[in-house]
Design an enzyme around this catalytic site. Structure first.
Site: not given
Ligand code: NAD
Length: 472
Positions: A170, A201, A203, A206-207, A245, A279, A379
């Site tokens: 996803k 879709g 989060g 679908v997530g 992660e 990140c 962050e």
């Molecule tokens: P986000 O948490 O908003 O979304 C990440 C993914 O999770 C998306 O696909 C989203 O649709 C899904 N999602 C959101 N809520 C969910 C739920 N309740 N259940 C299941 N899935 C859900 O993060 P973002 O804004 O897309 O990315 C930025 C974040 O990612 C920053 O905090 C960054 O530090 C982190 N990041 C970490 C790494 C690492 O390797 N540690 C790498 C890249 C980004």
């Protein structure tokens, strides 16, 4: 305009059960450049069923054959690298020359490691009267962020395929297009049906459905700490493996004996690449009080020399933020920093005057930051760097570790021995010393609230492995 009107499930492009489409916007032009289906729980059901049905056959496929598919995928990616880089630039806004190197060529190199590492699955260890075998964990769900989209996807997919797992992917809502291009490549290499499935879709729909699904054996999530906690909660009742992660607030500790100009240049560039949407960004620069004034001048000069511009212009160092929402969040943090009493050295929350459209934000430096301020603890995920003075080395280490996160860190010191001794004291999953480069053979992951998993290298493969002991 890239219009994706179907999902990739069981080796075929199929209409989504979920209604409607999500649009994808180019953050530099604010134009709609694509659309993807809004999948729902029924699409998750179909994709998990396909992955389950494919699992036994894929797990039993010789590791050398699985490695052959990984090689074929790497070749596809190399042949279509320009197309992939342009697509990620268009959906993310990262300047194209960086995008090609960091978002495409690097991840391909990471993918290729697993052509060789797949053979580790055949190793059998003898311990006393036992044989210890490696087996794939099963059906895996990947939930991904938007900031390094292909990198995060391949960091999960490559070891999962090498181990013999089947997957449901996803992508993020902001940058889903690269995953559809990758699915085309998966189709082109003839990967057995159901090994790779793609459902786009929201989060929360679908997530969440993937994290909860009883027939998913493992969920590998990359994203914010808040969403990661929700994924872990949704996954808990089915006791599936959860690899997280998450976010970071990483320190760069610059020693009093360091080459200050080189260290400060490295630190400013590290934060500003991808407009701070990294990140591992080293967003807290810890500077010796004795050299603080000199460091501020160096940082300001470096920051002002970085060109903010059109992502298609090869001279641009930073492009726009990925979305209007992300820019809004970062602007709020810049206001918070001013209210907390930090000193704005350059940049700021105002829109840069040279752009008529696009989610641009000026690279911003805050001086006189106290590590307890929100801008130093939370962050921000934008082009904002906090410059924090320290009195002595013991305090520098204490400040570096005074964070809920522990994803990355860096040290710049007069010698690599001194840098190494400081690196050992930092509570983070990686430490870059005196400008050391990212290495796809080494494990990548976080301590503390930055997560609990490891990607890349042998440790990345281990995430997708069950071990079985057979007593003789
Ligand atoms: P986000 O948490 O908003 O979304 C990440 C993914 O999770 C998306 O696909 C989203 O649709 C899904 N999602 C959101 N809520 C969910 C739920 N309740 N259940 C299941 N899935 C859900 O993060 P973002 O804004 O897309 O990315 C930025 C974040 O990612 C920053 O905090 C960054 O530090 C982190 N990041 C970490 C790494 C690492 O390797 N540690 C790498 C890249 C980004």
């Amino acid at each position: 305009m890239r219009k994706q009107d179907s999902l990739f499930i069981a080796g075929a492009w199929v209409n989504a059960c979920g209604a409607g489409c999500a649009t994808v916007t180019n953050p530099g032009t604010e134009e709609v450049i694509g659309q993807v289906p809004l999948g729902d729980e029924r699409d998750v059901e179909r994709a998990v069923t396909a992955a389950r049905q494919a699992f036994a056959g894929w797990a039993a496929t010789p590791s050398s054959v699985r490695a052959g598919y990984i090689r074929a995928l790497a070749e596809q990616l190399k042949a279509r690298a320009d197309e992939m880089a342009s697509l990620i630039t268009a959906e993310l806004g990262m300047p194209v020359q960086w995008c090609r190197a960091v978002q495409v060529e690097g991840p391909i190199a990471g993918l290729e490691q697993y052509i060789h590492l797949a053979a580790l699955m055949d190793e059998v260890h003898e311990v006393g009267n036992s044989l210890v075998l490696r087996e794939p964990v099963g059906v895996c769900a990947f939930i991904n962020p938007w900031n390094y989209p292909l990198h995060q996807l391949l960091g999960k997919l490559a070891p999962a395929l090498a181990a013999g797992c089947t997957v449901v992917v996803k992508p993020s809502q902001e940058t889903p297009l690269h995953a559809f291009l990758l699915a085309e490549m998966i189709e082109a290499i003839g990967l057995p049906a159901g090994v790779f499935n793609l459902v786009s879709g929201p989060g929360a729909k679908v997530g969440e459905a993937l994290a909860k699904h009883p027939d998913v054996d493992m969920v590998s999530f990359t994203g914010s700490t808040d969403a990661g906690v929700r994924v872990a909660q949704a996954a808990a009742p089915s006791v599936k493996r959860v690899c997280l992660e998450l976010g970071g607030k990483s320190p760069l500790l610059i020693g009093a004996d360091a080459d200050l100009a080189a260290a400060v240049r490295y630190g400013v560039q590290d934060v500003m690449i991808n407009s701070g949407q990294t990140c591992t960004a080293l967003t807290r620069m810890l500077l010796p009080a004795s050299r603080y004034a000199e460091a501020l001048e160096l940082a300001r000069a470096e920051c002002e020399s970085l060109r903010l511009g059109d992502p298609l212009d090869p001279q641009s160092f930073l492009g726009p933020m990925c979305s209007a929402a992300q820019r809004r969040t970062v602007r709020e943090y810049i206001q918070i920093g001013r209210q907390e009493g930090a000193r704005l050295l350059c940049g700021g929350a105002e829109a840069p005057s040279e752009f008529e459209r696009g989610y641009y934000l000026k690279p911003t430096l805050f001086a006189d930051v106290d590590n307890r301020m929100r801008i130093a603890q939370e962050e921000i995920f934008g082009p904002v760097l906090c410059l924090i003075p320290y009195a002595d080395e013991a305090q520098a280490v204490q400040l570096a570790n005074d964070s809920p996160f522990g994803l990355s860190s860096a040290v710049w010191a007069g010698s690599s021995e001194r840098a190494l001794s400081l690196a050992r004291q930092l509570r983070a999953g990686q430490c870059f010393i005196n400008g050391g480069a990212f290495n796809y053979l080494a494990p990548f992951g976080g301590y503390k609230q930055s997560g609990n998993g490891r990607e890349w290298g042998e440790e990345g493969l281990a995430e997708f492995v069950e071990v079985k002991a057979i007593q003789l």
